[in-house]
Design a protein around this motif. Structure first.
Motif, PDB file in Angstrom:
ATOM      1  N   ARG A   1     -20.230  -1.232 -60.484  1.00 50.75           N
ATOM      2  CA  ARG A   1     -20.573  -0.247 -61.511  1.00 50.75           C
ATOM      3  C   ARG A   1     -19.422  -0.046 -62.504  1.00 50.75           C
ATOM      4  O   ARG A   1     -19.627   0.129 -63.694  1.00 50.75           O
ATOM      5  CB  ARG A   1     -20.906   1.085 -60.842  1.00 50.75           C
TER       6      ARG A   1
ATOM      7  N   GLU B   1     -14.116 -11.253 -57.163  1.00 52.77           N
ATOM      8  CA  GLU B   1     -15.246 -10.562 -56.535  1.00 52.77           C
ATOM      9  C   GLU B   1     -15.503 -11.191 -55.182  1.00 52.77           C
ATOM     10  O   GLU B   1     -15.265 -12.367 -54.987  1.00 52.77           O
ATOM     11  CB  GLU B   1     -16.509 -10.757 -57.391  1.00 52.77           C
TER      12      GLU B   1
ATOM     13  N   ARG C   1     -22.834 -11.484 -57.296  1.00 56.56           N
ATOM     14  CA  ARG C   1     -22.167 -11.092 -58.537  1.00 56.56           C
ATOM     15  C   ARG C   1     -21.465 -12.295 -59.164  1.00 56.56           C
ATOM     16  O   ARG C   1     -21.516 -12.494 -60.374  1.00 56.56           O
ATOM     17  CB  ARG C   1     -21.116 -10.011 -58.250  1.00 56.56           C
TER      18      ARG C   1
ATOM     19  N   ASN D   1     -11.704 -12.008 -51.222  1.00 57.26           N
ATOM     20  CA  ASN D   1     -11.212 -10.650 -51.052  1.00 57.26           C
ATOM     21  C   ASN D   1      -9.872 -10.533 -51.761  1.00 57.26           C
ATOM     22  O   ASN D   1      -8.929 -11.256 -51.459  1.00 57.26           O
ATOM     23  CB  ASN D   1     -11.056 -10.389 -49.554  1.00 57.26           C
TER      24      ASN D   1
ATOM     25  N   ARG E   1      -8.436   2.469 -59.697  1.00 62.57           N
ATOM     26  CA  ARG E   1      -9.535   3.443 -59.620  1.00 62.57           C
ATOM     27  C   ARG E   1      -9.364   4.274 -58.345  1.00 62.57           C
ATOM     28  O   ARG E   1      -9.020   3.735 -57.303  1.00 62.57           O
ATOM     29  CB  ARG E   1     -10.836   2.643 -59.579  1.00 62.57           C
TER      30      ARG E   1
HETATM   31  P1  AMP Z   1     -18.716  -0.560 -57.578  1.00 62.86           P
HETATM   32  O1  AMP Z   1     -18.261   0.420 -56.532  1.00 62.86           O
HETATM   33  O2  AMP Z   1     -20.178  -0.456 -57.878  1.00 62.86           O
HETATM   34  O3  AMP Z   1     -17.853  -0.501 -58.826  1.00 62.86           O
HETATM   35  O4  AMP Z   1     -18.562  -2.005 -56.948  1.00 62.86           O
HETATM   36  C1  AMP Z   1     -17.346  -2.520 -56.515  1.00 62.86           C
HETATM   37  C2  AMP Z   1     -17.395  -4.032 -56.553  1.00 62.86           C
HETATM   38  O5  AMP Z   1     -16.153  -4.515 -56.083  1.00 62.86           O
HETATM   39  C3  AMP Z   1     -18.469  -4.650 -55.671  1.00 62.86           C
HETATM   40  O6  AMP Z   1     -19.149  -5.607 -56.449  1.00 62.86           O
HETATM   41  C4  AMP Z   1     -17.708  -5.306 -54.540  1.00 62.86           C
HETATM   42  O7  AMP Z   1     -18.310  -6.526 -54.138  1.00 62.86           O
HETATM   43  C5  AMP Z   1     -16.340  -5.560 -55.163  1.00 62.86           C
HETATM   44  N1  AMP Z   1     -15.250  -5.459 -54.184  1.00 62.86           N
HETATM   45  C6  AMP Z   1     -14.988  -4.408 -53.386  1.00 62.86           C
HETATM   46  N2  AMP Z   1     -13.868  -4.627 -52.664  1.00 62.86           N
HETATM   47  C7  AMP Z   1     -13.415  -5.847 -53.027  1.00 62.86           C
HETATM   48  C8  AMP Z   1     -12.292  -6.641 -52.639  1.00 62.86           C
HETATM   49  N3  AMP Z   1     -11.420  -6.210 -51.733  1.00 62.86           N
HETATM   50  N4  AMP Z   1     -12.140  -7.851 -53.212  1.00 62.86           N
HETATM   51  C9  AMP Z   1     -13.022  -8.291 -54.139  1.00 62.86           C
HETATM   52  N5  AMP Z   1     -14.081  -7.592 -54.557  1.00 62.86           N
HETATM   53  C10 AMP Z   1     -14.291  -6.380 -54.012  1.00 62.86           C
END
Ligand code: AMP
Length: 605
Positions: A455, A475, A480, A495, A542
């Motif tokens: 988001r 990501e 995505r 990750n 964030r």
């Molecule tokens: P949102 O909370 O909707 O902004 O989504 C967060 C996004 O970050 C999601 O698409 C998750 O797949 C991605 N995400 C969360 N943690 C990690 C991480 N450690 N490494 C890569 N992507 C992440």
């Protein structure tokens, strides 16, 4: 204490000790699960002092299995599941056959009867759901192609186990080995209809029951469960929603097991899967997290409880052979099978590492084998010891696989130089596009790194794109990544907490990094690494609370944006436009453009 409370003392003893030893293991830079297992050994009957209830602990652990599988189901659609069947079904069957053969060989060498050796082999062939899922979740691999193959593989193993649990007693009674009772259902049918089901009939019967359950879930569950959850969500009661999630996960799993003879894990998986397509699945996953983690910890405690350390001194060689089969034999078999399906090496290594362990199913098989008089007690002891050691070795196996990957890939390239004939073949192979979850280092420098494209990240990304800023997105959700690739955005699958991923994003050469993920623990780890690798990089992160803001700043973030504060400011802004009419309406702030409030509200103290 006025009366005996085995359930409370098992939960409290298990959780408190697991916490203490888990934290201790973490301090020593070991995986916390080693601490949980040690806690289990300490509350087990083989060490002096307090002994937790040995039948309650595994039952509690089952709740962890149910919630884990429910959570995985929430990330799976039927399409995802069907898309991996081509490799998961033959792969799992071939691996089970291979591991069973090895186990049978060891059993025969030890002089056990054939039936016992086969049960032993079968017990070594099935991986633990908890260990596998936790490993995938820790590495954020559940939503990648390799993660889906591993989960599909696990589900096939689970089904094979459902069959094995029906067939072993029947085979034991027919084969004359052991002293097996006939399965009550088939005995009843025999009496009722004068039918003799036989082995083939039993297999068919079991499969029909599983199919019936799956069909019911896909036809009725698919409508009923999301509908119920939507109704509950509309009550606005978080408590009821949470309860609804638990009631569905546990209720469906239990019903599946009692009515259809399907395993609890499989039942829970389907309960999650029918909710996956609903937009509530995200919330449902969040609500089941805390309980899931607590009960999954009890799984490790219950495994530890079964372990008798004396066996290490009494039977070192048979243990070594057992571990060899579990950790090396099974892994190599899985590796070769996945490679035979022309999957990339990284995928093959992850799948083989995640399957190189055994757990709860093996205990059930071992107990059944001993109860039927097929498996000698020694076999069960080897299975228990093999499980605990293979679980401890599992993180190491992942680590080795990560290390081995560049080595193998390097070797592949050297071959090209040495053998021009092979070069053509490999060049042809390289022309085929790499798998989604294959990663390559970026060529960018002076760029922006965007972590997370949900988001928050998607809005940041669109902005970077329209301002023509060079950037790449890290990501871990392959859906995505697919969308981004289609838009021509440079991506890195993985990750962002892992150092390798950050290195591939050329952290050292980047100008800025925007950490747009919701988990502050992870954001802190990323910030810490970014600051140490690149002291001058701009870090924007964030957060969702003041404490998180402080923490992120402590690790070196330059600017931390607190989501809830920005939402409040947005509201204030909008209210001001209405109440102080002198302030003109701003473009883009009309009622139609207000974003849905999908962030959880800040908790009041
Ligand atoms: P949102 O909370 O909707 O902004 O989504 C967060 C996004 O970050 C999601 O698409 C998750 O797949 C991605 N995400 C969360 N943690 C990690 C991480 N450690 N490494 C890569 N992507 C992440």
């Amino acid at each position: 204490m006025p009366h005996d409370t085995p359930l409370i003392s098992t939960i409290v003893g298990g959780l408190v000790l697991a916490f203490i030893f888990g934290a201790f293991a973490h301090r020593l830079r070991m995986p916390p699960l080693v601490g949980y297992l040690i806690a289990g050994v300490l509350v087990g009957p083989h060490t002096p002092g307090y002994v937790a209830d040995q039948s309650l602990a595994p039952e509690l652990a089952e709740i962890g299995v149910i919630l884990l599988m429910f959570g995985v189901g929430l990330h799976f659609s039927l399409k995802d599941l069907l898309s991996v069947r081509g490799i998961a079904v033959p792969g799992a069957i071939a691996q089970i056959a291979f591991a069973t053969l090895l186990g049978w060989g060891l059993g025969a060498f030890m002089g056990w009867p054939t039936g016992g050796s086969l049960v032993f082999g079968l017990a070594l062939s099935v991986a633990s759901t908890v260990v596998l899922l936790k490993a995938l979740q820790e590495r954020r691999l559940v939503e990648t192609e390799r993660g889906r193959i591993a989960v599909g593989w696990l589900i096939v193993e689970d089904l094979a186990m459902v069959l094995a649990l029906v067939l072993i007693p029947a085979a034991a009674s027919i084969g004359g080995e052991g002293h097996a009772p006939v399965e009550p259902l088939s005995a009843g049918l025999n009496r009722l209809f004068g039918l003799d089901l036989g082995i083939g009939g039993m297999i068919a019967m079991t499969l029909v029951k599983v199919a019936l359950f799956v069909a019911l879930m896909l036809v009725f569950g698919r409508k009923l469960i999301p509908w119920t959850m939507h109704r509950i969500a509309h009550t606005g009661s978080r408590e009821l929603f949470r309860l609804g999630v638990l009631a569905i996960a546990l209720g469906v799993a239990f019903g599946a097991a009692k009515l259809f003879g399907v395993s609890l894990a499989l039942g829970a998986f389907f309960a999650g899967m029918v909710l996956a397509e609903s937009e509530l699945s995200h919330r449902a996953a969040q609500e089941s997290l805390p309980l899931r983690d607590a009960f999954a910890v009890l799984f490790f405690v219950s495994v530890g409880m079964l372990f008798d350390p004396n066996i290490l001194i009494d039977k070192p060689l048979p243990i070594l052979a057992t571990i060899f089969i579990i950790v090396i034999g099974k892994s190599v078999a899985a590796l070769l099978i996945v490679l035979a399906f022309k999957k990339p090496l990284g995928t093959a290594l992850t799948i083989s590492a995640s399957l190189g362990q055994i757990g709860e199913f093996s205990f059930i098989l071992a107990a059944l084998g001993v109860e039927l008089g097929l498996l000698p007690g020694e076999g069960r002891d080897l299975i228990l010891a093999g499980a605990i050691i293979s679980i401890i070795l599992n993180p190491l196996l992942f680590f080795l696989c990560d290390r081995m990957r560049p080595f193998f890939e390097g070797a592949k390239r050297e071959d090209v130089v040495a053998d021009p004939a092979a070069a053509d073949a490999i060049a042809a192979q390289e022309e085929t596009p790499p798998e989604d979850d294959e990663v390559h280092p970026t060529a960018l420098s002076g760029h922006a790194i965007l972590v997370g494209y949900g988001r928050v990240g998607s809005i940041v990304g669109q902005n970077l794109k329209s301002s023509a800023t060079p950037f790449l997105v890290i990501e871990d959700s392959d859906k995505r990544i697919g969308e981004l690739k289609a838009q021509g955005v440079e991506t890195l699958m993985g990750n962002a907490v892992m150092r390798e991923t950050l290195d591939l994003a050329n952290l050292a050469g980047a100008r800025s990094i925007a950490i747009a993920i919701p988990n502050a623990f992870e954001a802190c780890r990323i910030t810490e690494q970014a600051r140490s690798v690149n002291p001058s990089i701009l870090i924007v992160a964030r957060a969702h609370s003041d404490a998180e803001v402080d923490e992120l700043k402590h690790y070196g973030a330059d600017t931390v944006i607190m989501g809830e504060r920005e939402i409040a400011l947005g509201m204030v802004d909008r209210l001001a436009q209405v109440h102080h009419e002198s302030v003109p309406y701003e473009d883009g702030h009309g009622p139609d453009t207000i974003m849905p409030a999908d962030e959880p509200p800040p908790q009041r103290e």
